[in-house]
Design an enzyme around this catalytic site. Structure first.
Site, PDB file in Angstrom:
ATOM      1  CB  CYS A  67       1.438 -55.208  47.460  1.00 36.22           C
ATOM      2  SG  CYS A  67       1.734 -53.848  48.527  1.00 36.22           S
TER       3      CYS A  67
ATOM      4  CG  HIS B  89      -2.374 -54.299  45.613  1.00 33.40           C
ATOM      5  ND1 HIS B  89      -2.614 -54.320  46.751  1.00 33.40           N
ATOM      6  CD2 HIS B  89      -1.124 -53.242  45.817  1.00 33.40           C
ATOM      7  CE1 HIS B  89      -2.244 -53.564  47.798  1.00 33.40           C
ATOM      8  NE2 HIS B  89      -0.969 -53.203  47.187  1.00 33.40           N
TER       9      HIS B  89
ATOM     10  CG  ASN C 294      -2.373 -50.614  49.992  1.00 30.29           C
ATOM     11  OD1 ASN C 294      -2.478 -51.879  50.397  1.00 30.29           O
ATOM     12  ND2 ASN C 294      -1.381 -49.999  49.130  1.00 30.29           N
TER      13      ASN C 294
HETATM   14  N1  ACO Z   1      -1.325 -35.028  54.488  1.00 30.18           N
HETATM   15  C1  ACO Z   1      -1.026 -33.835  53.848  1.00 30.18           C
HETATM   16  N2  ACO Z   1       0.015 -33.806  53.244  1.00 30.18           N
HETATM   17  C2  ACO Z   1       0.880 -34.585  53.127  1.00 30.18           C
HETATM   18  C3  ACO Z   1       0.660 -35.969  53.417  1.00 30.18           C
HETATM   19  C4  ACO Z   1      -0.739 -36.309  54.204  1.00 30.18           C
HETATM   20  N3  ACO Z   1      -1.029 -37.494  54.627  1.00 30.18           N
HETATM   21  N4  ACO Z   1       1.548 -36.754  53.109  1.00 30.18           N
HETATM   22  C5  ACO Z   1       2.382 -36.010  52.587  1.00 30.18           C
HETATM   23  N5  ACO Z   1       2.098 -34.743  52.565  1.00 30.18           N
HETATM   24  C6  ACO Z   1       2.918 -33.488  52.046  1.00 30.18           C
HETATM   25  C7  ACO Z   1       4.282 -33.863  51.966  1.00 30.18           C
HETATM   26  O1  ACO Z   1       4.955 -33.456  52.847  1.00 30.18           O
HETATM   27  C8  ACO Z   1       4.506 -32.766  50.866  1.00 30.18           C
HETATM   28  O2  ACO Z   1       4.621 -31.404  51.553  1.00 30.18           O
HETATM   29  P1  ACO Z   1       5.810 -30.317  50.967  1.00 30.18           P
HETATM   30  O3  ACO Z   1       5.287 -30.052  49.636  1.00 30.18           O
HETATM   31  O4  ACO Z   1       5.290 -29.174  51.795  1.00 30.18           O
HETATM   32  O5  ACO Z   1       6.839 -31.158  51.079  1.00 30.18           O
HETATM   33  C9  ACO Z   1       3.167 -32.700  49.857  1.00 30.18           C
HETATM   34  O6  ACO Z   1       2.180 -33.106  50.623  1.00 30.18           O
HETATM   35  C10 ACO Z   1       3.133 -33.025  48.880  1.00 30.18           C
HETATM   36  O7  ACO Z   1       4.010 -34.401  48.696  1.00 30.18           O
HETATM   37  P2  ACO Z   1       4.245 -35.152  47.419  1.00 30.18           P
HETATM   38  O8  ACO Z   1       5.227 -36.178  48.009  1.00 30.18           O
HETATM   39  O9  ACO Z   1       5.063 -34.191  46.344  1.00 30.18           O
HETATM   40  O10 ACO Z   1       2.688 -35.554  46.993  1.00 30.18           O
HETATM   41  P3  ACO Z   1       2.569 -36.344  45.730  1.00 30.18           P
HETATM   42  O11 ACO Z   1       1.910 -35.641  44.985  1.00 30.18           O
HETATM   43  O12 ACO Z   1       3.587 -36.973  45.242  1.00 30.18           O
HETATM   44  O13 ACO Z   1       1.631 -37.762  46.340  1.00 30.18           O
HETATM   45  C11 ACO Z   1       1.698 -39.784  47.426  1.00 30.18           C
HETATM   46  C12 ACO Z   1       2.182 -38.641  47.697  1.00 30.18           C
HETATM   47  C13 ACO Z   1       0.140 -39.702  47.296  1.00 30.18           C
HETATM   48  C14 ACO Z   1       2.375 -40.794  48.184  1.00 30.18           C
HETATM   49  C15 ACO Z   1       2.329 -40.193  45.540  1.00 30.18           C
HETATM   50  O14 ACO Z   1       3.646 -40.288  45.941  1.00 30.18           O
HETATM   51  C16 ACO Z   1       1.635 -41.388  45.384  1.00 30.18           C
HETATM   52  O15 ACO Z   1       0.624 -41.776  45.002  1.00 30.18           O
HETATM   53  N6  ACO Z   1       2.409 -42.744  45.431  1.00 30.18           N
HETATM   54  C17 ACO Z   1       2.216 -43.728  45.135  1.00 30.18           C
HETATM   55  C18 ACO Z   1       2.304 -44.568  46.500  1.00 30.18           C
HETATM   56  C19 ACO Z   1       1.072 -45.457  46.804  1.00 30.18           C
HETATM   57  O16 ACO Z   1       0.208 -45.261  46.514  1.00 30.18           O
HETATM   58  N7  ACO Z   1       1.648 -46.546  47.344  1.00 30.18           N
HETATM   59  C20 ACO Z   1       0.581 -47.552  47.854  1.00 30.18           C
HETATM   60  C21 ACO Z   1       1.256 -48.359  48.923  1.00 30.18           C
HETATM   61  S1  ACO Z   1       2.297 -49.434  48.107  1.00 30.18           S
HETATM   62  C22 ACO Z   1       1.539 -50.420  46.973  1.00 30.18           C
HETATM   63  O17 ACO Z   1       0.740 -50.964  47.715  1.00 30.18           O
HETATM   64  C23 ACO Z   1       2.331 -50.567  45.884  1.00 30.18           C
END
Ligand code: ACO
Length: 330
Positions: A113, A257, A287
């Site tokens: 990234c 980014h 992304n």
């Molecule tokens: N659709 C529906 N449900 C989903 C999905 C999806 N695509 N993906 C995960 N879930 C579910 C999970 O299984 C979990 O279910 P559970 O509670 O039954 O176990 C539930 O949604 C919640 O999951 P969490 O991990 O608690 O969700 P969170 O609110 O933390 O959000 C996310 C997850 C969006 C990935 C968050 O951690 C985040 O924003 N992280 C940043 C990561 C990111 O954006 N990276 C970008 C790429 S890296 C970079 O460029 C730097």
């Protein structure tokens, strides 16, 4: 004093638009979940057979045209990608051949990234020292073929998209251009956002068992990425501002980014700046890793969001973990 400035920009995204509803036909997800957690509404995916360099060509052609230069004017190609066409050779060499550049150097940058900002820092050094006058810097990615589009991969695969952006970095004696760059990494977090195979320490580098077990897909610890990203983005922006004796109020545009809209919103909140100051197009492209900043730069220029004399901060964070910023006086 010679400085490096961005003399031309271009971008290209594949035509195929993949909406959140389209993904919901492949895996257990929903438009609402994806929008709420990431801000993404759609992304672009390549058709079968289209690789990273194929996307880079039209982006680079546009950037050259905008800079009023031809392939003969370019002294070096820097190609930032986390999804090279092949493990060997680098995509920079493929681009050199495809576009008919003279036998100039072609350097791939693999800082995921943050690859584009790392690449800009390299171009900046070559230009400041007078070694080169014009460097083509590309960020291009085909992420869609590395995504697990089943329920098991839904946390990662809804985030990423394909695309390419390019800039020409040129020498100038004017009081403008790249004022500073700052690069960082913390490899102890390497496995929080990674693809395990193909791996040089395995023989063969990838086996059918690896594929059955899904070890070739990109994997992410979303919470860990979020926590580090919302700290490192503001920290690195402030580092760029302080290094140039500027204040936050002096910044006209922040181009981060495009990781996730929630991350961008949190960065704006921590910096106490309005969200409009932080460029965002993640709703349309998802992304696109190393391509996201050059695509955003090209769009900002096309939209008139960047004017000559503006202070623009580029900032990236991602796999490595690695992060970086650049302060540019446009
Ligand atoms: N659709 C529906 N449900 C989903 C999905 C999806 N695509 N993906 C995960 N879930 C579910 C999970 O299984 C979990 O279910 P559970 O509670 O039954 O176990 C539930 O949604 C919640 O999951 P969490 O991990 O608690 O969700 P969170 O609110 O933390 O959000 C996310 C997850 C969006 C990935 C968050 O951690 C985040 O924003 N992280 C940043 C990561 C990111 O954006 N990276 C970008 C790429 S890296 C970079 O460029 C730097």
């Amino acid at each position: 004093m010679t400085r490096a400035y961005i003399s031309g920009t271009g971008f290209y995204v594949p035509e195929k638009v993949v909406t959140n509803d389209d993904l919901a036909t492949l895996m257990d997800t929903s438009d609402e979940w994806i929008r709420e957690r990431t801000g993404i509404q759609s992304r672009r995916f390549v058709e079968d057979g289209v690789g990273t360099t194929d996307l880079a060509v039209p982006a680079a052609e546009q950037a050259l045209k905008a800079a009023a230069l031809t392939v003969k004017d370019i002294d070096l190609i820097i190609f930032a990608t986390s999804t090279p066409d092949y493990m060997a050779p680098g995509s920079g060499c493929l681009l050199q051949d495809r576009m008919g550049f003279p036998e100039i150097g072609a350097l791939d940058v693999r800082v995921q990234c943050s690859g584009f900002v790392y690449g800009l820092s390299i171009a900046d050094q070559y230009i400041r020292t007078g070694t080169f006058r014009h460097v083509l810097l590309v960020g291009a990615e085909v992420q869609s073929t590395g995504m697990d589009l089943s329920d098991a991969g839904r946390d990662v695969s809804v985030i990423f998209g394909d695309g390419a952006g390019a800039v020409v970095v040129s020498a100038t004696e004017e009081d403008r251009g790249v004022l500073s760059t700052h690069l960082h990494s913390e490899g102890k977090y390497a496995r929080e956002l990674w693809s395990e195979v193909p791996a040089s320490g395995r023989n063969p580098r990838i086996s059918s068992k690896d594929v059955e077990e899904g070890r070739h897909w990109l994997k992410m610890n979303g919470r860990e990425v979020f926590i580090h990203a919302v700290t490192r983005f503001p920290e690195c922006i402030m580092e760029a501002i302080a290094a140039n004796n500027l204040q936050v109020e002096d910044v006209d545009l922040i181009i981060p980014h495009q990781a996730n809209l929630r991350i961008t919103m949190e960065v704006a909140r921590r910096l106490k700046v309005p969200l409009e100051l932080v460029y965002s197009n993640i709703d349309r492209y998802g992304n696109t890793t190393a391509a996201s900043i050059p695509i955003a730069i090209a769009e900002s220029v096309n939209e008139g969001r960047i004017q000559k004399g503006n202070h623009v901060v580029l900032v990236a964070f991602g796999s490595g973990f690695a992060w970086a910023s650049a302060m540019i006086k446009w």
